[in-house]
Structure formats: structure tokens, C-alpha cells
Design a protein around this motif. Structure first.
Motif, PDB file in Angstrom:
ATOM      1  N   ARG A 120       1.602   5.199   7.789  1.00 41.49           N
ATOM      2  CA  ARG A 120       0.160   5.317   7.943  1.00 41.49           C
ATOM      3  C   ARG A 120      -0.485   5.814   6.662  1.00 41.49           C
ATOM      4  N   ILE A 121      -1.676   5.319   6.438  1.00 43.18           N
ATOM      5  CA  ILE A 121      -2.490   5.762   5.306  1.00 43.18           C
ATOM      6  C   ILE A 121      -3.810   6.259   5.880  1.00 43.18           C
ATOM      7  N   SER A 122      -4.108   7.529   5.654  1.00 45.28           N
ATOM      8  CA  SER A 122      -5.374   8.082   6.129  1.00 45.28           C
ATOM      9  C   SER A 122      -6.344   8.185   4.960  1.00 45.28           C
ATOM     10  N   LEU A 123      -7.621   8.091   5.282  1.00 43.81           N
ATOM     11  CA  LEU A 123      -8.654   8.008   4.254  1.00 43.81           C
ATOM     12  C   LEU A 123      -9.711   9.096   4.437  1.00 43.81           C
ATOM     13  N   THR A 124     -10.491   9.285   3.399  1.00 43.91           N
ATOM     14  CA  THR A 124     -11.649  10.157   3.440  1.00 43.91           C
ATOM     15  C   THR A 124     -12.799   9.459   2.734  1.00 43.91           C
ATOM     16  N   HIS A 125     -14.006   9.898   3.021  1.00 45.27           N
ATOM     17  CA  HIS A 125     -15.201   9.198   2.542  1.00 45.27           C
ATOM     18  C   HIS A 125     -16.192  10.126   1.846  1.00 45.27           C
ATOM     19  N   ARG A 126     -16.227  11.373   2.285  1.00 42.37           N
ATOM     20  CA  ARG A 126     -17.284  12.283   1.851  1.00 42.37           C
ATOM     21  C   ARG A 126     -17.234  12.582   0.351  1.00 42.37           C
ATOM     22  N   GLU A 127     -16.029  12.557  -0.232  1.00 42.91           N
ATOM     23  CA  GLU A 127     -15.902  12.899  -1.652  1.00 42.91           C
ATOM     24  C   GLU A 127     -16.571  11.878  -2.568  1.00 42.91           C
ATOM     25  N   LEU A 128     -16.851  10.695  -2.057  1.00 48.52           N
ATOM     26  CA  LEU A 128     -17.476   9.647  -2.869  1.00 48.52           C
ATOM     27  C   LEU A 128     -19.000   9.721  -2.818  1.00 48.52           C
ATOM     28  N   LEU A 129     -19.536  10.595  -1.977  1.00 47.67           N
ATOM     29  CA  LEU A 129     -20.981  10.660  -1.750  1.00 47.67           C
ATOM     30  C   LEU A 129     -21.672  11.737  -2.574  1.00 47.67           C
ATOM     31  N   GLY A 130     -20.959  12.321  -3.531  1.00 48.21           N
ATOM     32  CA  GLY A 130     -21.586  13.249  -4.469  1.00 48.21           C
ATOM     33  C   GLY A 130     -21.484  14.707  -4.072  1.00 48.21           C
ATOM     34  N   THR A 131     -21.589  15.571  -5.062  1.00 50.34           N
ATOM     35  CA  THR A 131     -21.570  17.017  -4.854  1.00 50.34           C
ATOM     36  C   THR A 131     -22.965  17.493  -4.437  1.00 50.34           C
ATOM     37  N   TRP A 132     -23.054  18.777  -4.098  1.00 51.92           N
ATOM     38  CA  TRP A 132     -24.361  19.339  -3.741  1.00 51.92           C
ATOM     39  C   TRP A 132     -25.335  19.176  -4.908  1.00 51.92           C
ATOM     40  N   PHE A 187       0.823  -1.211   0.000  1.00 49.56           N
ATOM     41  CA  PHE A 187       0.000   0.000   0.000  1.00 49.56           C
ATOM     42  C   PHE A 187       0.853   1.257   0.000  1.00 49.56           C
ATOM     43  N   LEU A 188       1.915   1.255   0.815  1.00 41.61           N
ATOM     44  CA  LEU A 188       2.776   2.437   0.887  1.00 41.61           C
ATOM     45  C   LEU A 188       3.493   2.685  -0.439  1.00 41.61           C
ATOM     46  N   ASP A 189       3.770   1.628  -1.177  1.00 38.47           N
ATOM     47  CA  ASP A 189       4.485   1.760  -2.451  1.00 38.47           C
ATOM     48  C   ASP A 189       3.575   2.135  -3.616  1.00 38.47           C
ATOM     49  N   THR A 190       2.299   1.748  -3.549  1.00 34.92           N
ATOM     50  CA  THR A 190       1.438   1.869  -4.732  1.00 34.92           C
ATOM     51  C   THR A 190       0.289   2.860  -4.597  1.00 34.92           C
ATOM     52  N   LEU A 191      -0.142   3.173  -3.377  1.00 33.29           N
ATOM     53  CA  LEU A 191      -1.295   4.062  -3.222  1.00 33.29           C
ATOM     54  C   LEU A 191      -0.869   5.527  -3.232  1.00 33.29           C
ATOM     55  N   HIS A 192      -1.748   6.361  -3.790  1.00 29.03           N
ATOM     56  CA  HIS A 192      -1.509   7.805  -3.845  1.00 29.03           C
ATOM     57  C   HIS A 192      -2.792   8.532  -3.430  1.00 29.03           C
ATOM     58  N   PRO A 193      -2.670   9.749  -2.904  1.00 30.57           N
ATOM     59  CA  PRO A 193      -3.867  10.511  -2.555  1.00 30.57           C
ATOM     60  C   PRO A 193      -4.833  10.613  -3.733  1.00 30.57           C
ATOM     61  N   GLY A 194      -6.089  10.325  -3.465  1.00 30.89           N
ATOM     62  CA  GLY A 194      -7.108  10.350  -4.514  1.00 30.89           C
ATOM     63  C   GLY A 194      -7.481   8.990  -5.039  1.00 30.89           C
ATOM     64  N   ASP A 195      -6.683   7.951  -4.727  1.00 35.41           N
ATOM     65  CA  ASP A 195      -7.034   6.593  -5.153  1.00 35.41           C
ATOM     66  C   ASP A 195      -8.239   6.102  -4.351  1.00 35.41           C
ATOM     67  N   VAL A 196      -9.177   5.458  -5.033  1.00 34.28           N
ATOM     68  CA  VAL A 196     -10.376   4.917  -4.385  1.00 34.28           C
ATOM     69  C   VAL A 196     -10.156   3.431  -4.125  1.00 34.28           C
ATOM     70  N   ILE A 197     -10.351   3.014  -2.876  1.00 31.40           N
ATOM     71  CA  ILE A 197     -10.065   1.638  -2.482  1.00 31.40           C
ATOM     72  C   ILE A 197     -11.224   1.068  -1.663  1.00 31.40           C
ATOM     73  N   PRO A 198     -11.326  -0.263  -1.574  1.00 25.77           N
ATOM     74  CA  PRO A 198     -12.335  -0.874  -0.699  1.00 25.77           C
ATOM     75  C   PRO A 198     -11.822  -0.956   0.733  1.00 25.77           C
ATOM     76  N   ALA A 199     -12.735  -1.022   1.681  1.00 27.03           N
ATOM     77  CA  ALA A 199     -12.367  -1.140   3.089  1.00 27.03           C
ATOM     78  C   ALA A 199     -13.533  -1.755   3.847  1.00 27.03           C
ATOM     79  N   VAL A 200     -13.231  -2.262   5.038  1.00 24.50           N
ATOM     80  CA  VAL A 200     -14.262  -2.819   5.917  1.00 24.50           C
ATOM     81  C   VAL A 200     -14.147  -2.130   7.277  1.00 24.50           C
ATOM     82  N   VAL A 201     -15.270  -1.647   7.790  1.00 22.24           N
ATOM     83  CA  VAL A 201     -15.287  -0.955   9.081  1.00 22.24           C
ATOM     84  C   VAL A 201     -15.006  -1.962  10.193  1.00 22.24           C
TER      85      VAL A 201
END
Length: 312
Positions: free
Chosen positions: A191-203, A121-135
């Protein structure tokens, strides 16, 4: 999504044919050891010394405490990371097979596969990449998720949605499979930090699902002296007049009086209080894969608050 089929969230490997075949016999485990195949099985017990035990039927499995999770041996990871694996699918690699006893003992390591996954992940992921995850668990400040082989990442509560919530449980539940976007990659702290809101659509994308004159369901998110903010979708809220029977979390039906893109506002009237929902609805994703360079929530015609994310 930007991910590798070799490094999936725990719980994803059990159904894979190669994993089922490897766990079916001692020969299969030997082959998995030689080829470095990631396996997965449900941990049956955690001993007093915090070793995880597995039962393969024809053999017993032991995953020593020091090999149970990255950081446990160094004291950087709490023991709950091991205790909480009981009864859950857990990834591991076979490190040794002892056939000296009547029932063979298979020695396992979870840290080996986690280290491989984290390096990948540290070698291949970049900010803005969309990935799957499990809570995996929820805290007041955000949601921890498994991005692969039990490697943990955090989505801060402020990054779960544009609509403000008081606790991540308002949006997610433990065990839920979600999509997330990489917010930052820190090779130093690993560490890899994530965000979620950008995938839920614009106004605009969210508002397009509604029309003035409709009556729809909503959830009260905030009660202010000047009005009540009611969430219509995770990234869309409207404002209604204050009522004494409303509190954060109240489910209501609302009449949509007007939708104003130039002011980024939706005016509502509360019609009725409804029964509470049993659990949060699955996130309505507008983006589920690929890469995002920039995300602008605010409509182009709006000269009010500007909400955007630039991934860099």
C-alpha cells in the motif's frame, strides 16, 4: 512530478497516439499484445458474472472478472470495483485474440497492468515524492485516488488540508485531477498512502495573499462557543465573532481586521452571507512536483502550535 509515463491514472491513456493506433485495427491489437502496451477504452457493459465487455468496432473485448482488478479473485476487493467501470475509461493489456468467430474476440486483463504499475510504484516511490492522482471516490474518512492504472491509494481526511473539513467533498470532487505527496510506502501490505495538505502552502504563504482592511469570500468550517472559524484558503482560516445565521459550509464575505503571524491568527468580521458555491474550487497548489523532505506550516516567529511534516 515523480511518476512514469507508462503508469498514469485511468483516463490519461485514451488521447495517446500509440493507444489510438493500437485500438484502430486487429493488427494494432496484435502489436500491443506482443509489446505489452497498456491500452484503454470505455467499458460498455458488465455481465451478470461481472465480466467487463468492450466494443472495438472490428472486434469485441472481454475482460474476465478475475482479471478486472487486483484483489477481486482473492475476495480482497469488492465487486463494485468492476461494476463501477461501466461507462468509464479502463486500462488493460491484450492477453489473447480469438479469430475463430466471424467477429474476433479479444481477451483482456486489467490486473496485469495494475500489478506492473503497483510493482513500479513500490520500487521507485519514497515518502515526500509528489505525484499526480485522480479522485475516484469519497468516504467520510478520506479520498480514494488512482495513482496509475487504477491502483488505489488513500488520502485521509486529516491530510487533505490544514483547515478542518467535515467531509472530503468539501475539498475534492470525483474525477478531479490533483497532486499528492507520498506519505508512506508499505511493501508488506503493498500500500501507498498519500497526503495533500503539504502542497497547499504554509501559513505565511497563504496569509501573504491577503491584507488587513480587505473584504474577501470565505467558508464557515466550524462554529464554536467562542467564535466562528472561517476558511479563506484550504490551508488558512480566521476567527470571527459568533452569529446565529452561520453554520458549517455557509459561504460568507468577511472583513479582515488583522493578520497576526506571531500568533498565527487572522481576526475577521462577517459582512454578509453569500450564495453557496456549486462545487469546491481547484486546490491552489504551492508545490506541484519534485520531492519534499520537510514541511513546516507554522511561521518562524510564532511560538504557538507547531505544525510540520517530516517525510521519512
Amino acid at each position: 512530478m515523480k511518476t512514469s509515463e507508462c503508469y498514469l491514472p485511468e483516463g490519461s491513456y485514451t488521447a495517446l497516439p500509440e493507444v489510438r493506433q493500437a485500438l484502430a485495427s486487429l493488427d494494432g491489437l496484435r502489436r500491443a499484445q506482443d509489446e505489452g502496451i497498456i491500452l484503454e477504452a470505455v467499458a460498455q457493459r458488465c455481465t451478470a458474472s461481472h465480466d467487463l465487455l468492450f466494443d472495438f468496432g472490428f472486434a469485441g473485448g472481454i475482460l474476465p472478472r478475475a482479471c478486472g482488478a487486483l484483489g477481486v479473485a482473492e475476495g480482497d476487493t469488492r465487486e463494485i470495483a468492476l461494476l463501477s467501470r461501466v461507462g468509464k475509461p479502463t486500462c488493460f493489456a491484450v492477453t489473447e485474440i480469438d479469430e475463430s468467430a466471424d467477429t474476433p474476440v479479444v481477451w483482456l486483463s486489467r490486473t496485469i497492468v495494475q500489478q506492473r504499475a503497483q510493482d513500479h510504484f513500490l520500487d521507485t516511490l519514497h515518502p515526500g515524492d509528489v505525484i499526480p492522482a485522480v479522485v475516484t471516490h469519497l468516504e467520510n474518512f478520506g479520498a480514494f485516488v488512482d495513482i496509475g492504472c487504477g491502483v488505489a491509494s488513500l488520502i485521509g481526511i486529516e491530510n487533505l488540508s490544514v483547515s478542518r473539513i467535515f467531509h472530503p467533498s468539501d475539498r475534492l470532487r470525483v474525477g478531479q485531477r490533483i497532486c499528492a505527496a507520498v506519505r508512506a510506502v508499505d511493501p508488506v501490505s503493498r500500500r501507498i498512502s498519500l497526503t495533500h495538505r503539504e502542497l497547499l502552502g504554509t501559513w505565511e504563504q497563504n496569509a501573504a495573499q491577503f491584507a488587513a482592511g480587505e473584504t474577501v469570500r470565505g467558508v464557515v468550517r466550524s462554529v464554536e462557543p467562542y467564535g466562528v472559524f472561517i476558511e479563506l484558503a484550504p490551508n488558512l482560516s480566521g476567527l470571527a465573532e459568533t452569529r446565529g445565521d452561520l453554520a458549517p459550509g455557509t459561504v460568507v464575505s468577511v472583513y479582515i481586521k488583522s493578520i497576526l503571524p506571531q500568533r498565527m491568527k487572522i481576526k475577521l468580521t462577517v459582512i454578509d452571507v453569500l450564495a453557496p458555491s456549486a462545487e469546491p474550487a481547484p486546490p491552489p497548489y504551492f508545490i506541484t512536483d519534485g520531492h519534499i523532505d520537510e514541511w513546516v506550516y507554522t511561521p518562524p516567529c510564532c511560538d504557538r502550535k507547531y505544525i510540520a511534516t517530516v517525510f521519512e
